[in-house]
Design an enzyme around this catalytic site. Structure first.
Site, PDB file in Angstrom:
ATOM      1  N   GLN A 230       0.827  -1.202   0.000  1.00 21.67           N
ATOM      2  CA  GLN A 230       0.000   0.000   0.000  1.00 21.67           C
ATOM      3  C   GLN A 230       0.867   1.260   0.000  1.00 21.67           C
ATOM      4  O   GLN A 230       0.531   2.265  -0.632  1.00 21.67           O
ATOM      5  CB  GLN A 230      -0.933  -0.009   1.217  1.00 21.67           C
ATOM      6  CG  GLN A 230      -1.668   1.291   1.488  1.00 21.67           C
ATOM      7  CD  GLN A 230      -2.615   1.694   0.369  1.00 21.67           C
ATOM      8  OE1 GLN A 230      -2.971   0.885  -0.485  1.00 21.67           O
ATOM      9  NE2 GLN A 230      -3.024   2.962   0.370  1.00 21.67           N
ATOM     10  N   GLU A 231       1.990   1.207   0.688  1.00 22.52           N
ATOM     11  CA  GLU A 231       2.875   2.367   0.771  1.00 22.52           C
ATOM     12  C   GLU A 231       3.627   2.619  -0.534  1.00 22.52           C
ATOM     13  O   GLU A 231       3.707   3.751  -1.005  1.00 22.52           O
ATOM     14  CB  GLU A 231       3.895   2.165   1.907  1.00 22.52           C
ATOM     15  CG  GLU A 231       3.303   2.202   3.307  1.00 22.52           C
ATOM     16  CD  GLU A 231       2.956   3.610   3.755  1.00 22.52           C
ATOM     17  OE1 GLU A 231       3.195   4.569   2.996  1.00 22.52           O
ATOM     18  OE2 GLU A 231       2.427   3.759   4.875  1.00 22.52           O
TER      19      GLU A 231
END
Length: 405
Positions: A230-231
């Site tokens: 996600q990052e």
């Protein structure tokens, strides 16, 4: 336990058990003698097919033998029989099974044209088989899931009704539903397809680092990998316009505090991100437990610990439980509205971002767990104790920069 719905229904009708619980709809079939307990979830029956194929617009276009597959005795089977009783032996194929997932996999693989199944099962299946597409719904109104009560145990009905009412009022059913289905509210086919591709092309380079860092902090390694995806989409050179960078998107001050010298070094970044998540987990009040504690830790990683405390304050003001994530994911977005953020210590925040952030991590973790060898079982939260000394709500404002700052 039973391997197929008809066998389960026959057993409960014969009084071999008191209650049947298996994602059954109320009045699963018209001629059952079992009683329906209180409803606990609304669902719809839908027809799903494979992306890229010609999608039918309705039942009239599914006329060839075996066009639709369905679990025998399920809500979908019952709905099909009510919809088109004359086509039962011509248009669809009934399978003795306890779940529609094997059938939905056949549709995804192209071995079966379409399938009819319950909407919550389809939502789960699409994370594993992103090529599934909903063609149309067989029901205009929601159907209700409920437990079935054996005819010989009818005296349980009022007790069960009272018990379920208590679960509704306490928020337990809402929390349970959020735990298993809260991250399924939207679906991005391209996003999940890309993730599945990168599980093969990128993850092997960093899997050992995720396992090592997660093990050191007693974390679930697939959840840590999902957070990293996600990052940065597992790109160690990723950089954002705000200056956060690396696999775990650490700010310069946070990296310095954690002893991370090179944010673009995958091992250092993953280790630092795991330690930072663990630090946030430890800071939360001790009344926050289980997965609620984990989701709040991840939200704080994204938006900042102080803003998370503000969301908890807003929950308390309205008499809601600040220790439940499904409550906090309602109050966090309020921090972008002046009438709310002007009343809390840490002010404005893009409160919808951490809600989306946590939802995506949960979605990615589900896909990862189904597509890697030796995922974490059981989840770390089943054996990780809550810290005995946790920071209280009156903690000083958080000044450490985070992903969202």
């Amino acid at each position: 336990t039973y391997d197929a719905v008809p066998a389960l229904l026959e057993a409960i009708e014969a009084g071999e058990g008191h209650i049947a619980a298996a994602s059954l709809t109320r009045r699963e079939r018209a001629d059952t003698t079992a009683l329906s307990g209180p409803a606990y979830k609304n669902i719809r029956v839908q027809v799903v097919c494979r992306r890229g194929d010609s999608l039918p617009g309705g039942m009239s276009e599914l006329t060839a033998a075996g066009d639709i597959a369905v679990v025998a005795g399920s809500a979908a089977d019952d709905t099909l029989r009510r919809h088109a009783p004359d086509a039962q032996n011509r248009a669809w194929r009934r399978y003795e099974a306890s779940s529609p997932l094997p059938i939905l996999r056949q549709v995804s693989d192209g071995a079966q044209r379409c399938a009819a199944a319950e909407s919550h099962q389809i939502a789960l299946a699409r994370r594993h088989y992103p090529d599934l597409v909903t063609a149309f719904s067989l029901t205009e109104d929601d159907r209700q899931l409920a437990w079935l009560i054996a005819p010989q145990s009818a005296d349980l009905e009022p007790w069960l009704k009272e018990w379920f009412a208590g679960l509704h009022e306490s928020g337990y059913l809402a929390a349970l539903d959020e735990r298993y289905y809260g991250h399924l509210s939207s679906f991005d086919w391209f996003d999940i397809a890309k993730l599945r591709d990168r599980i093969d092309s990128r993850l092997p380079r960093y899997e050992s680092e995720f396992r090592r860092a997660a093990g050191a902090q007693n974390l679930d390694w697939t959840l840590l990998a999902a957070q990293a995806y996600q990052e940065s989409h597992w790109d160690p050179d990723a950089v954002s316009p705000t200056g956060v960078r690396g696999m775990m998107m650490l700010t310069r001050p946070t990296a310095r505090e954690l002893g991370v010298r090179d944010r673009t070094d995958p091992g250092q970044s993953i280790d630092g991100g795991a330690r930072y998540l663990d630090r946030l987990y430890e800071r939360l009040p001790e009344d926050v437990t289980g997965y609620d504690r984990l989701w709040m830790s991840m939200a704080a990683y994204n938006v900042g610990y102080g803003h998370l405390l503000d969301a908890r304050r807003l929950a308390q003001r309205t008499g809601r439980d600040p220790d439940q994530w499904h409550v906090i994911d309602d109050t966090l977005p309020l921090l972008s509205q002046k009438k709310y953020y002007s009343t809390v210590p840490h002010g404005y925040a893009r409160g919808s971002e951490p809600v989306t952030y946590v939802r995506k991590i949960r979605e990615y973790d589900e896909v990862l767990t189904a597509n890697v060898s030796a995922p974490e079982h059981p989840p770390f939260l089943l054996h990780r104790p809550v810290p005995e000394r946790a920071e209280k709500e009156s903690a000083a404002p958080d000044s450490s920069p985070t992903d969202g700052q």
